[in-house]
Structures are given as C-alpha cells and as structure tokens.
Scaffold this motif. Structure first.
Motif, short mmCIF file in Angstrom:
data_model
loop_
_atom_site.label_atom_id
_atom_site.label_comp_id
_atom_site.label_asym_id
_atom_site.label_seq_id
_atom_site.Cartn_x
_atom_site.Cartn_y
_atom_site.Cartn_z
N MET A 165 0.85 -1.17 0.00
CA MET A 165 0.00 0.00 0.00
C MET A 165 0.91 1.24 0.00
N ASN A 166 0.75 2.07 -0.98
CA ASN A 166 1.51 3.31 -1.06
C ASN A 166 0.73 4.42 -0.40
N GLU A 167 1.33 5.08 0.58
CA GLU A 167 0.67 6.16 1.28
C GLU A 167 1.58 7.37 1.32
N CYS A 168 0.98 8.53 1.35
CA CYS A 168 1.74 9.76 1.44
C CYS A 168 1.09 10.62 2.50
N TYR A 169 1.81 10.91 3.55
CA TYR A 169 1.32 11.77 4.60
C TYR A 169 1.99 13.14 4.45
N ILE A 170 1.20 14.17 4.39
CA ILE A 170 1.75 15.51 4.27
C ILE A 170 1.44 16.25 5.55
N THR A 171 2.48 16.72 6.22
CA THR A 171 2.25 17.41 7.47
C THR A 171 2.53 18.90 7.38
N PHE A 172 3.25 19.33 6.36
CA PHE A 172 3.54 20.75 6.21
C PHE A 172 3.15 21.17 4.80
N PHE A 173 2.10 21.94 4.69
CA PHE A 173 1.56 22.35 3.41
C PHE A 173 2.57 23.13 2.59
N LYS A 174 3.33 23.99 3.22
CA LYS A 174 4.26 24.82 2.45
C LYS A 174 5.36 23.99 1.79
N PHE A 175 5.53 22.77 2.22
CA PHE A 175 6.53 21.90 1.63
C PHE A 175 5.92 20.90 0.66
N PHE A 176 4.67 21.11 0.28
CA PHE A 176 3.96 20.14 -0.56
C PHE A 176 4.74 19.79 -1.82
N VAL A 177 5.28 20.77 -2.50
CA VAL A 177 5.97 20.52 -3.76
C VAL A 177 7.14 19.56 -3.56
N HIS A 178 7.78 19.59 -2.40
CA HIS A 178 8.88 18.69 -2.14
C HIS A 178 8.40 17.24 -1.99
N PHE A 179 7.17 17.05 -1.57
CA PHE A 179 6.62 15.71 -1.41
C PHE A 179 6.03 15.17 -2.70
N TYR A 206 -4.14 17.47 -8.45
CA TYR A 206 -4.74 16.86 -9.63
C TYR A 206 -3.71 16.13 -10.49
N LEU A 207 -2.44 16.24 -10.14
CA LEU A 207 -1.38 15.52 -10.85
C LEU A 207 -1.19 14.10 -10.31
N LEU A 208 -1.82 13.79 -9.20
CA LEU A 208 -1.64 12.49 -8.54
C LEU A 208 -2.63 11.48 -9.13
N SER A 209 -2.40 11.07 -10.35
CA SER A 209 -3.38 10.30 -11.13
C SER A 209 -3.67 8.92 -10.56
N LYS A 210 -2.84 8.39 -9.69
CA LYS A 210 -3.07 7.08 -9.11
C LYS A 210 -3.78 7.15 -7.75
N LEU A 211 -4.15 8.35 -7.37
CA LEU A 211 -4.74 8.56 -6.06
C LEU A 211 -6.10 7.87 -5.94
N THR A 212 -6.28 7.10 -4.86
CA THR A 212 -7.58 6.51 -4.57
C THR A 212 -8.23 7.15 -3.35
N THR A 213 -7.41 7.69 -2.44
CA THR A 213 -7.94 8.32 -1.22
C THR A 213 -7.34 9.71 -1.07
N PRO A 247 -9.06 9.53 -11.86
CA PRO A 247 -10.12 8.58 -12.20
C PRO A 247 -10.23 7.38 -11.25
N LEU A 248 -9.22 7.17 -10.40
CA LEU A 248 -9.24 6.03 -9.49
C LEU A 248 -9.76 6.39 -8.10
N LEU A 249 -10.12 7.64 -7.90
CA LEU A 249 -10.57 8.08 -6.58
C LEU A 249 -11.71 7.24 -6.06
N GLU A 250 -11.57 6.80 -4.83
CA GLU A 250 -12.63 6.08 -4.14
C GLU A 250 -13.14 6.87 -2.93
N VAL A 251 -12.24 7.66 -2.32
CA VAL A 251 -12.59 8.42 -1.13
C VAL A 251 -12.15 9.87 -1.30
N VAL A 252 -13.10 10.79 -1.13
CA VAL A 252 -12.81 12.22 -1.09
C VAL A 252 -13.34 12.72 0.25
#
Length: 188
Positions: free
Chosen positions: A1-15, A41-48, A68-73
């Motif tokens: 399972m690939n997960e990405c946790y973002i804790t600092f918004f200003k660093f989003f581009v780095h993640f 919107y660039l995260l095309s494999k995103l499901t959650t 297109p793979l989104l299951e949870v918003v």
C-alpha cells in the motif's frame, strides 16, 4: 500500500515526486491554509484524498476528474466554496464523498446519480439549494447520506427512501425550511 502523509503544506511541492505513485494522501487536521492546490490533480493514481479538518479555501476544480481512481474524497471541515464540480460525477469509482461543514453551494446536480459505487455521502452544513435529486435513488450501494444544514426545498424523493438507508438526515423538522421527509432517520 503506497501512502503519502503531508504534514507541512508549504513543503507540498517537495513531497510531490514521492506521491506520484501513491494511492493514499492523508493530511487531516494539519492546519493547511490557503486555496485547494492544483498540484493534487497531478496524482493520477490517487484513490484516497483525505484533507479534512484543515483551513483549505477556494473551489474544487473540474480537474478533479483527472483522478479517475478516486474512491474516497474527504474534504470536510474546511472553508471550501463554489459548487461540486460536475466532472466529479464522472469519477464512478467514488465510494465516499465527505464535504460537510464547508461553504459549498448551488444545486446538487442530478449527475450525482452517475456515482454507482457510492456508499457514503456527507454534505451537511453547506449552502446547497434547490431540490434533492431523485437520481440519488440510482445509488443502490448507498448506506448513508446527510443533507441537513442546507437550504434544500421540496421532498426527499420516495425512490431514495425505498433504498432503505441506514442513515438519512435532512432539515425536515424546522418550520423555516421546506423539506419533507417520510423516511429520514434524523430530522434536524
């Protein structure tokens, strides 16, 4: 399972490079501030997509259909405004739509009936107007829908009642609002 946790918004581009292959993006309750980022919107494999309980503002772009793979918003408890983009109703993999406690308004499109895998909808405490679409009755997997705290008028469609939902809420108790519901589990 690939997960990405973002804790600092200003660093989003780095993640972002890390997240291109991720299917889950969680960043709830992190005080993220500002407009909803187009980079998501660039995260095309995103499901959650779970960004609840932040301070995101602005609108959700029609570009959400690029996921297109989104299951949870899960975007509840933010400061989002505008309407639900019609392109979201083309993401038929969606099972959970949680946008409560925002400033989203306008009419709820009958195209919501295209979301045939939908199980859970929370749209309460927003600014929706007009009637509750009868097309919601096409969502045969639907278990829960919360619509209270809006300015809907008319009746909850009988076909929606016929689904036998475990939870259906609307503003059917208040005299100043004009929603009639014979099958709501909660009238607020």
């Amino acid at each position: 399972m690939n997960e990405c946790y973002i804790t600092f918004f200003k660093f989003f581009v780095h993640f972002l490079p890390i997240c291109f292959c991720s299917s889950f993006l969680y960043s709830d309750e992190n005080n993220l501030l500002g407009p909803f980022p187009d980079e998501f919107y660039l995260l095309s494999k995103l499901t959650t997509l779970d960004l609840d309980s932040n301070q995101l503002s602005g609108t959700i772009s029609e570009d959400i259909s690029k996921l297109p793979l989104l299951e949870v918003v899960d975007l509840d408890k933010n400061n989002l405004s505008g309407t639900i983009p019609n392109s979201l109703f083309d993401v038929t993999s969606l099972r959970v739509l949680d946008m409560n406690n925002n400033n989203i308004g306008g009419t709820l499109s009958s195209d919501i009936g295209n979301l045939v895998n939908m199980e859970f909808i929370q749209l309460h405490q927003n600014r929706f107007t007009g009637s509750i679409p009868a097309s919601l009755s096409k969502l045969s997997l639907l278990d829960t829908i919360t619509l209270h705290g809006n300015k809907f008028t008319g009746s909850v469609p009988q076909l929606l009642c016929d689904l036998g939902l475990n939870r259906l809420t609307s503003d059917c108790l208040r005299n100043d609002l004009k929603v009639q519901c014979d099958c709501c589990t909660n009238c607020l």
